[in-house]
Design an enzyme around this catalytic site. Structure first.
Site, PDB file in Angstrom:
ATOM      1  N   TYR A  67     -85.401 -24.253 -25.620  1.00  0.00           N
ATOM      2  CA  TYR A  67     -84.993 -23.558 -24.563  1.00  0.00           C
ATOM      3  C   TYR A  67     -85.703 -22.622 -24.001  1.00  0.00           C
ATOM      4  O   TYR A  67     -86.919 -22.516 -24.435  1.00  0.00           O
ATOM      5  CB  TYR A  67     -83.714 -22.641 -25.277  1.00  0.00           C
ATOM      6  CG  TYR A  67     -84.105 -21.353 -26.237  1.00  0.00           C
ATOM      7  CD1 TYR A  67     -85.093 -21.888 -27.529  1.00  0.00           C
ATOM      8  CD2 TYR A  67     -84.198 -19.929 -25.748  1.00  0.00           C
ATOM      9  CE1 TYR A  67     -85.497 -20.897 -28.196  1.00  0.00           C
ATOM     10  CE2 TYR A  67     -84.598 -19.307 -26.795  1.00  0.00           C
ATOM     11  CZ  TYR A  67     -84.925 -19.430 -27.898  1.00  0.00           C
ATOM     12  OH  TYR A  67     -85.701 -18.553 -28.666  1.00  0.00           O
TER      13      TYR A  67
ATOM     14  N   ARG B  80     -93.523 -23.634 -19.870  1.00  0.00           N
ATOM     15  CA  ARG B  80     -93.692 -23.738 -21.319  1.00  0.00           C
ATOM     16  C   ARG B  80     -92.320 -24.734 -21.728  1.00  0.00           C
ATOM     17  O   ARG B  80     -92.563 -25.499 -22.594  1.00  0.00           O
ATOM     18  CB  ARG B  80     -93.293 -22.397 -22.052  1.00  0.00           C
ATOM     19  CG  ARG B  80     -93.315 -22.220 -23.428  1.00  0.00           C
ATOM     20  CD  ARG B  80     -93.325 -20.871 -23.868  1.00  0.00           C
ATOM     21  NE  ARG B  80     -92.123 -20.288 -23.666  1.00  0.00           N
ATOM     22  CZ  ARG B  80     -91.950 -18.900 -24.115  1.00  0.00           C
ATOM     23  NH1 ARG B  80     -92.729 -18.209 -24.458  1.00  0.00           N
ATOM     24  NH2 ARG B  80     -90.870 -18.403 -23.694  1.00  0.00           N
TER      25      ARG B  80
ATOM     26  N   ARG C 187     -74.647 -39.719 -34.755  1.00  0.00           N
ATOM     27  CA  ARG C 187     -75.484 -39.138 -35.754  1.00  0.00           C
ATOM     28  C   ARG C 187     -76.371 -40.061 -36.430  1.00  0.00           C
ATOM     29  O   ARG C 187     -76.009 -40.874 -37.105  1.00  0.00           O
ATOM     30  CB  ARG C 187     -74.895 -38.248 -36.572  1.00  0.00           C
ATOM     31  CG  ARG C 187     -75.692 -37.244 -37.112  1.00  0.00           C
ATOM     32  CD  ARG C 187     -74.692 -36.350 -37.979  1.00  0.00           C
ATOM     33  NE  ARG C 187     -75.566 -35.311 -38.880  1.00  0.00           N
ATOM     34  CZ  ARG C 187     -76.126 -35.562 -39.808  1.00  0.00           C
ATOM     35  NH1 ARG C 187     -76.171 -36.612 -40.221  1.00  0.00           N
ATOM     36  NH2 ARG C 187     -77.109 -34.689 -40.509  1.00  0.00           N
TER      37      ARG C 187
ATOM     38  N   LYS D 125     -90.711 -23.983 -28.420  1.00  0.00           N
ATOM     39  CA  LYS D 125     -89.487 -22.962 -28.249  1.00  0.00           C
ATOM     40  C   LYS D 125     -88.262 -23.800 -28.600  1.00  0.00           C
ATOM     41  O   LYS D 125     -87.319 -24.011 -27.745  1.00  0.00           O
ATOM     42  CB  LYS D 125     -89.557 -22.331 -26.865  1.00  0.00           C
ATOM     43  CG  LYS D 125     -88.659 -21.098 -27.048  1.00  0.00           C
ATOM     44  CD  LYS D 125     -88.829 -20.205 -25.403  1.00  0.00           C
ATOM     45  CE  LYS D 125     -87.864 -18.998 -25.573  1.00  0.00           C
ATOM     46  NZ  LYS D 125     -87.646 -18.182 -26.396  1.00  0.00           N
TER      47      LYS D 125
ATOM     48  N   GLU E 256     -95.024 -12.460 -35.734  1.00  0.00           N
ATOM     49  CA  GLU E 256     -94.276 -11.962 -34.585  1.00  0.00           C
ATOM     50  C   GLU E 256     -92.913 -11.395 -34.890  1.00  0.00           C
ATOM     51  O   GLU E 256     -92.365 -11.511 -35.895  1.00  0.00           O
ATOM     52  CB  GLU E 256     -94.186 -13.080 -33.568  1.00  0.00           C
ATOM     53  CG  GLU E 256     -93.614 -14.291 -34.051  1.00  0.00           C
ATOM     54  CD  GLU E 256     -93.562 -15.571 -33.061  1.00  0.00           C
ATOM     55  OE1 GLU E 256     -93.648 -15.230 -31.758  1.00  0.00           O
ATOM     56  OE2 GLU E 256     -93.493 -16.581 -33.692  1.00  0.00           O
TER      57      GLU E 256
ATOM     58  N   LEU F 105     -95.161 -18.300 -31.205  1.00  0.00           N
ATOM     59  CA  LEU F 105     -94.714 -18.698 -30.009  1.00  0.00           C
ATOM     60  C   LEU F 105     -95.612 -17.896 -28.845  1.00  0.00           C
ATOM     61  O   LEU F 105     -95.958 -16.498 -28.930  1.00  0.00           O
ATOM     62  CB  LEU F 105     -93.365 -18.432 -29.667  1.00  0.00           C
ATOM     63  CG  LEU F 105     -92.906 -18.816 -28.258  1.00  0.00           C
ATOM     64  CD1 LEU F 105     -92.717 -20.614 -28.477  1.00  0.00           C
ATOM     65  CD2 LEU F 105     -91.527 -18.261 -27.988  1.00  0.00           C
TER      66      LEU F 105
HETATM   67  N1  PMP Z   1     -91.948 -15.094 -30.088  1.00  0.00           N
HETATM   68  C1  PMP Z   1     -90.532 -15.526 -30.329  1.00  0.00           C
HETATM   69  C2  PMP Z   1     -90.462 -16.094 -31.686  1.00  0.00           C
HETATM   70  C3  PMP Z   1     -89.595 -15.597 -29.510  1.00  0.00           C
HETATM   71  O1  PMP Z   1     -88.506 -15.964 -29.623  1.00  0.00           O
HETATM   72  C4  PMP Z   1     -89.748 -14.997 -28.122  1.00  0.00           C
HETATM   73  C5  PMP Z   1     -88.819 -14.862 -27.119  1.00  0.00           C
HETATM   74  N2  PMP Z   1     -88.177 -15.917 -26.514  1.00  0.00           N
HETATM   75  C6  PMP Z   1     -90.988 -14.341 -27.833  1.00  0.00           C
HETATM   76  C7  PMP Z   1     -92.191 -14.511 -28.807  1.00  0.00           C
HETATM   77  C8  PMP Z   1     -91.522 -13.873 -26.730  1.00  0.00           C
HETATM   78  O2  PMP Z   1     -91.726 -14.934 -25.558  1.00  0.00           O
HETATM   79  P1  PMP Z   1     -91.446 -14.522 -24.055  1.00  0.00           P
HETATM   80  O3  PMP Z   1     -92.303 -13.417 -23.584  1.00  0.00           O
HETATM   81  O4  PMP Z   1     -91.871 -15.947 -23.310  1.00  0.00           O
HETATM   82  O5  PMP Z   1     -89.867 -14.206 -23.780  1.00  0.00           O
END
Ligand code: PMP
Length: 294
Positions: free
Chosen positions: A33, A52, A100, A147, A180, A206
């Site tokens: 997503y 991305r 499935r 993601k 994070e 991420l």
């Molecule tokens: N880390 C994680 C785990 C996230 O879910 C997000 C938001 N999607 C981010 C960092 C920040 O990414 P972005 O700045 O691209 O929204």
């Protein structure tokens, strides 16, 4: 004004938008997503988010549901049909519907859905809406660079935060370093005014699109960013702290695990960075900074 959603080429009223129960996104979280902010009618960092998205799909061998240009068109059509200037576009691509079975289906009919959420990007409000964070162990898999919608660890982390009256949960690795936030990148600012954030190497986090834009903007403003892991103890003693994400933008963090950060208000550097990012994201004339996997 009815909210409009997108499901595989159709624009439908939000409440009627649905996918099949054997969609692999539903059954296996076999999907990825993106979230793109619409600020003052401009799609903030759109190119970076689509870059991305393509990269996440490639890493999982999921085919692009439609071409990049068609996708950009569909995003704009969502904006037009929802008739708002400020909001969030959520887009999700799944490996599609199939009986499935864990292994990939024969077909390559990936599915694309999009939803629109209204949002308020008032800067003063954002500075006032300071956020608390807690820390939790990072229990996720090892490909955090992708993601995916496999977000159960983040669901639990966010719930734990909510139960303590906090907005975000900063996840912590086995060595005691912050990875994070559950839905954001984590930043601290030291006494010298340097921004510290974890490197993206080894797929432990991420690589945020907002994070990438901040790197480029700070370079121009001569604000120093040090990419290195930091511990929870270091975060407690930081001068300022904030998170970055497309949804919360630059969000000041004023408390971590009940300990006050700085003077407990949105920090001056954090506010400057928020202003800087907003000016950049809203400016139709300005080139987007882009995003690279490495
Ligand atoms: N880390 C994680 C785990 C996230 O879910 C997000 C938001 N999607 C981010 C960092 C920040 O990414 P972005 O700045 O691209 O929204």
């Amino acid at each position: 004004m009815p909210r409009i959603a997108y499901v595989n080429g159709q624009y439908v009223p939000h409440q009627d938008a649905s996918i099949h129960i054997e969609d692999r996104g539903f059954q296996f979280a076999d999907s990825v997503y993106e979230v793109i902010a619409l600020m003052g009618g401009r799609l903030a960092d759109e190119q970076g988010h689509l870059d991305r998205l393509e990269r996440s799909l490639k890493e999982l061998s999921i085919s692009m549901p439609i071409g990049r240009r068609a996708m950009q068109f569909a995003v704009r059509e969502m904006v037009r049909r929802n008739r708002q200037k400020d909001g969030m576009i959520y887009m999700q691509v799944t490996r599609g519907t199939a009986p499935r079975d864990f292994k990939f289906p024969q077909h390559k009919n990936s599915a694309l859905v999009m939803t629109f959420y209204p949002a308020n990007f008032d800067v003063a409000l954002r500075k006032a809406a300071v956020k608390k964070a807690i820390t939790v162990p990072d229990i996720r898999w090892k490909r955090r660079d992708i993601k995916t919608t496999a977000l159960i660890a983040q669901v639990l982390a966010k719930q734990a935060a909510a139960e303590k009256g906090a907005y975000e949960a900063w996840m912590v690795d086995e060595e005691g370093f912050v990875t994070e936030g559950s839905s954001s990148n984590a930043w601290i600012i030291d006494k010298k005014g340097n921004l510290i954030t974890r490197p993206t190497a080894n797929n432990t986090i991420l690589k945020g699109v907002t994070r990438s834009a901040l790197q480029a903007l700070c370079k121009k403003e001569k604000i120093k960013i040090v990419e290195r892991p930091f511990t929870v103890a270091e975060a407690y003693k930081a001068k300022e702290a904030f998170t970055s994400s497309a949804v919360a933008l630059i969000a000041p963090v004023v408390e971590i695990d009940g300990r006050k950060i700085g003077d407990g208000k949105a920090g001056a550097i954090t506010c400057k960075i928020l202003d800087m990012y907003m000016d950049y994201a809203k400016d139709h004339g300005r080139k987007q900074e882009g995003w690279h996997p490495k």
